[in-house]
Design a protein around this motif. Structure first.
Motif, PDB file in Angstrom:
ATOM      1  N   GLN A 109       0.871  -1.289   0.472  1.00  0.00           N
ATOM      2  CA  GLN A 109       0.305  -0.155   0.030  1.00  0.00           C
ATOM      3  C   GLN A 109       0.839   1.148  -0.153  1.00  0.00           C
ATOM      4  OE1 GLN A 109      -3.618   0.213  -0.321  1.00  0.00           O
ATOM      5  NE2 GLN A 109      -3.329  -1.768  -0.163  1.00  0.00           N
ATOM      6  N   ILE A 110       0.356   2.243  -0.695  1.00  0.00           N
ATOM      7  CA  ILE A 110       1.150   3.885  -1.011  1.00  0.00           C
ATOM      8  C   ILE A 110       0.529   4.723  -0.037  1.00  0.00           C
ATOM      9  CG2 ILE A 110       0.312   4.304  -2.990  1.00  0.00           C
ATOM     10  CD1 ILE A 110       2.915   5.594  -3.535  1.00  0.00           C
ATOM     11  N   GLU A 111       1.590   5.526   1.306  1.00  0.00           N
ATOM     12  CA  GLU A 111       0.404   6.294   1.379  1.00  0.00           C
ATOM     13  C   GLU A 111       0.774   7.655   1.616  1.00  0.00           C
ATOM     14  OE1 GLU A 111      -0.176   7.111   6.993  1.00  0.00           O
ATOM     15  OE2 GLU A 111       0.978   5.479   6.210  1.00  0.00           O
ATOM     16  N   ASP A 112      -0.411   8.782   1.543  1.00  0.00           N
ATOM     17  CA  ASP A 112       0.117   9.855   0.924  1.00  0.00           C
ATOM     18  C   ASP A 112       0.511  10.673   2.495  1.00  0.00           C
ATOM     19  OD1 ASP A 112       0.061  12.569   0.507  1.00  0.00           O
ATOM     20  OD2 ASP A 112      -1.106  12.533  -0.444  1.00  0.00           O
ATOM     21  N   LEU A 113       1.307  11.123   2.744  1.00  0.00           N
ATOM     22  CA  LEU A 113       1.837  11.583   4.346  1.00  0.00           C
ATOM     23  C   LEU A 113       1.141  13.230   4.603  1.00  0.00           C
ATOM     24  CD1 LEU A 113       5.753  10.459   4.629  1.00  0.00           C
ATOM     25  CD2 LEU A 113       3.696   9.564   4.564  1.00  0.00           C
ATOM     26  N   GLY A 114       1.170  13.710   3.151  1.00  0.00           N
ATOM     27  CA  GLY A 114       0.456  15.013   3.527  1.00  0.00           C
ATOM     28  C   GLY A 114       1.128  15.842   3.597  1.00  0.00           C
ATOM     29  N   THR A 115       0.650  17.197   3.909  1.00  0.00           N
ATOM     30  CA  THR A 115       1.915  18.121   3.843  1.00  0.00           C
ATOM     31  C   THR A 115       1.263  19.208   5.093  1.00  0.00           C
ATOM     32  OG1 THR A 115       0.162  19.554   3.109  1.00  0.00           O
ATOM     33  CG2 THR A 115       1.071  18.763   0.885  1.00  0.00           C
ATOM     34  N   LEU A 116       2.476  20.089   5.112  1.00  0.00           N
ATOM     35  CA  LEU A 116       2.210  21.049   7.332  1.00  0.00           C
ATOM     36  C   LEU A 116       1.324  22.046   6.517  1.00  0.00           C
ATOM     37  CD1 LEU A 116       5.753  21.020   7.788  1.00  0.00           C
ATOM     38  CD2 LEU A 116       3.950  19.495   8.772  1.00  0.00           C
ATOM     39  N   GLY A 117       0.688  21.936   6.071  1.00  0.00           N
ATOM     40  CA  GLY A 117      -0.407  23.153   5.796  1.00  0.00           C
ATOM     41  C   GLY A 117      -0.132  23.665   4.712  1.00  0.00           C
ATOM     42  N   GLY A 118       1.011  24.174   3.547  1.00  0.00           N
ATOM     43  CA  GLY A 118       1.226  24.019   2.073  1.00  0.00           C
ATOM     44  C   GLY A 118       0.835  23.041   1.425  1.00  0.00           C
ATOM     45  N   PRO A 119       1.149  23.472  -0.285  1.00  0.00           N
ATOM     46  CA  PRO A 119       0.480  22.628  -1.292  1.00  0.00           C
ATOM     47  C   PRO A 119       1.598  21.171  -1.788  1.00  0.00           C
ATOM     48  CG  PRO A 119       1.756  24.554  -2.125  1.00  0.00           C
ATOM     49  CD  PRO A 119       1.832  24.426  -0.976  1.00  0.00           C
ATOM     50  N   SER A 120       2.361  21.552  -1.120  1.00  0.00           N
ATOM     51  CA  SER A 120       3.493  19.331  -1.583  1.00  0.00           C
ATOM     52  C   SER A 120       4.663  19.784  -0.115  1.00  0.00           C
ATOM     53  CB  SER A 120       4.248  20.389  -2.245  1.00  0.00           C
ATOM     54  OG  SER A 120       4.996  21.179  -2.047  1.00  0.00           O
ATOM     55  N   SER A 121       4.734  18.054  -0.127  1.00  0.00           N
ATOM     56  CA  SER A 121       5.973  17.874   0.960  1.00  0.00           C
ATOM     57  C   SER A 121       6.763  17.216  -0.120  1.00  0.00           C
ATOM     58  CB  SER A 121       5.016  17.080   1.661  1.00  0.00           C
ATOM     59  OG  SER A 121       4.442  16.037   1.089  1.00  0.00           O
ATOM     60  N   THR A 122       8.096  16.745   0.273  1.00  0.00           N
ATOM     61  CA  THR A 122       9.383  16.015  -0.280  1.00  0.00           C
ATOM     62  C   THR A 122       9.512  15.005   1.400  1.00  0.00           C
ATOM     63  OG1 THR A 122       9.005  18.160  -1.987  1.00  0.00           O
ATOM     64  CG2 THR A 122      11.301  16.132  -1.502  1.00  0.00           C
ATOM     65  N   ALA A 123       9.766  13.810   0.595  1.00  0.00           N
ATOM     66  CA  ALA A 123      10.800  12.844   1.232  1.00  0.00           C
ATOM     67  C   ALA A 123      11.770  12.711   0.695  1.00  0.00           C
ATOM     68  CB  ALA A 123      10.052  11.497   1.463  1.00  0.00           C
TER      69      ALA A 123
END
Length: 404
Positions: A92-106
């Motif tokens: 399963q692939i899980e979306d880690l979300g954001t800190l309130g902005g539009p994007s995030s990067t692992a």
């Protein structure tokens, strides 16, 4: 266990940039009728797994640790990118979300924790920690300024860089992912100097770059900070004007330093032993993005990749004819990208000198950006093209596993 990152990193290539580069090389190769040469018969084979996306067209895996692969994926509509975690047990692939902005990067994964960066609702980028067990995203905050950036995670300790109050200075920090406490480690020039932290060794030594007393803010020295004694060691410049640390593993720090003119001028790679303080000049063949794993250092002369054995002080080419770009190393396994005549990810064994081309997902091209201690490789690969006139389909995050 030391977390294996993608190339610094800012160390990981952007998905769109990598896709465009690979697709361009592929198209040129198709027009010229060129194909990549086969791997040597004595090299291991790799099975590839498509990790999919978060609903968008493309994705890129950047790090792997045990049962988890992390990376970045476009969302449905391809208007933004989110960090993801892929559970290899459940697939399963899980979306880690954001800190309130539009994007995030692992950036990296270690056990139950994923680290990365994301803009907040105000637009300022902050580092984050994601707990895979509790499925919670935590903003690590800052040292009083508006921004922070993560570097590496080892055990419970995360290192990175943060702006101070007023955003005129940046300092390296250590952050405990369990207690959520951040500590300013200062700089070689004291509180008024600037520094950044990118690596941590043995859960004790923080490694990075810093300004120094009496020098302009543009002059940096590599440093080692001991968390037990709370003391800095300036690793020096070996007679040059400055030094810049790029990677660290075991007891070794590697980086680059500029020498003067003449036959021995230009930028050289170096290795520094944290235990002994010994400095090894790696020459001009490893001045681009040097990386270290065990007693092997890899880097590039901007065209060809090289491997340097710190035990024997000998060098060897990574691959054969064509441009090779090492992106990550773990022990004797080097992974990266090979450009002759097509662009594909490779696995190179520094102990045997063998190079293996990594398969794609039905398209022509692939790229490798990270590996772990088990010899597994992550990156992205082209899926089946939509028609016979196209070399590649969409690029998806990929996991390559060595086969017995």
């Amino acid at each position: 266990m030391r977390t294996i990152r993608s190339a610094r990193a800012g160390r990981s290539a952007g998905s769109a940039r990598s896709t465009a580069s690979a697709a361009g090389l592929a198209a040129a190769s198709v027009l010229l009728g060129l194909t990549a040469g086969p791997a040597r018969a004595d090299t291991p084979a790799y099975a590839i797994q498509d990790l999919g996306t978060l609903g968008g067209t493309s994705s890129l895996a950047v790090a792997v640790d045990h049962d988890t692969v992390v990376g970045n994926s476009q969302l449905t509509g391809n208007t933004t990118t989110h960090a993801f975690a892929y559970d290899r047990r459940t697939q399963q692939i899980e979306d880690l979300g954001t800190l309130g902005g539009p994007s995030s990067t692992a950036v990296a994964v270690h056990g139950r924790y994923v680290i990365g960066n994301s803009p907040t609702a105000t637009g300022a980028s902050h580092g984050f920690v994601y707990d895979l067990r509790q499925h919670t995203l935590t903003d690590i905050g800052t040292l009083g300024g508006s921004t922070s950036t993560v570097g590496e995670l080892s055990g419970n300790i995360l290192v990175g860089s943060s702006s101070l109050a007023g955003d005129t200075l940046t300092h390296g920090f250590v952050y405990n992912v369990r207690t959520h406490r951040m500590k300013d480690i200062g700089s070689l020039a004291g509180p008024t100097g600037g520094s950044g932290a990118g690596e941590i060794l043995q859960d004790r030594y923080v490694v990075g770059n810093s300004t120094v007393t009496g020098q302009p803010s543009t002059v940096l020295h590599g440093y080692v900070y001991d968390l037990r004694t709370r003391t800095f060691t300036d690793i020096g410049t070996h007679g040059a004007a400055s030094s810049t640390v790029n990677d660290a593993a075991g007891h070794t720090v590697v980086g680059t330093y500029p020498l003067g003119g003449g036959n021995f001028g230009g930028t050289h790679g170096f290795a520094y032993n944290v235990r002994t303080g010994a400095w090894t000049d790696l020459g001009t063949n490893l001045f681009v993005h040097p990386l270290v794993g065990g007693h092997t250092v890899v880097g590039s002369d901007s065209m060809v990749g090289w491997a340097y054995d710190l035990k024997t002080n000998t060098q060897a080419l990574v691959g054969g004819i064509g441009v090779t770009e090492p992106k990550a190393i773990s022990g004797n396994l080097v992974v990266g990208n090979y450009y002759a005549a097509n662009s594909f990810g490779f696995a190179y064994r520094a102990d045997t000198g063998t190079l293996t081309k990594l398969p794609s997902l039905g398209g022509l091209n692939s790229q490798a950006v990270g590996t772990d201690h088990a010899g597994e490789i992550v990156g992205q690969a082209a899926t089946t093209p939509p028609d016979i006139f196209t070399a590649n389909g969409a690029y998806h995050a990929a996991l390559w596993t060595p086969q017995p």
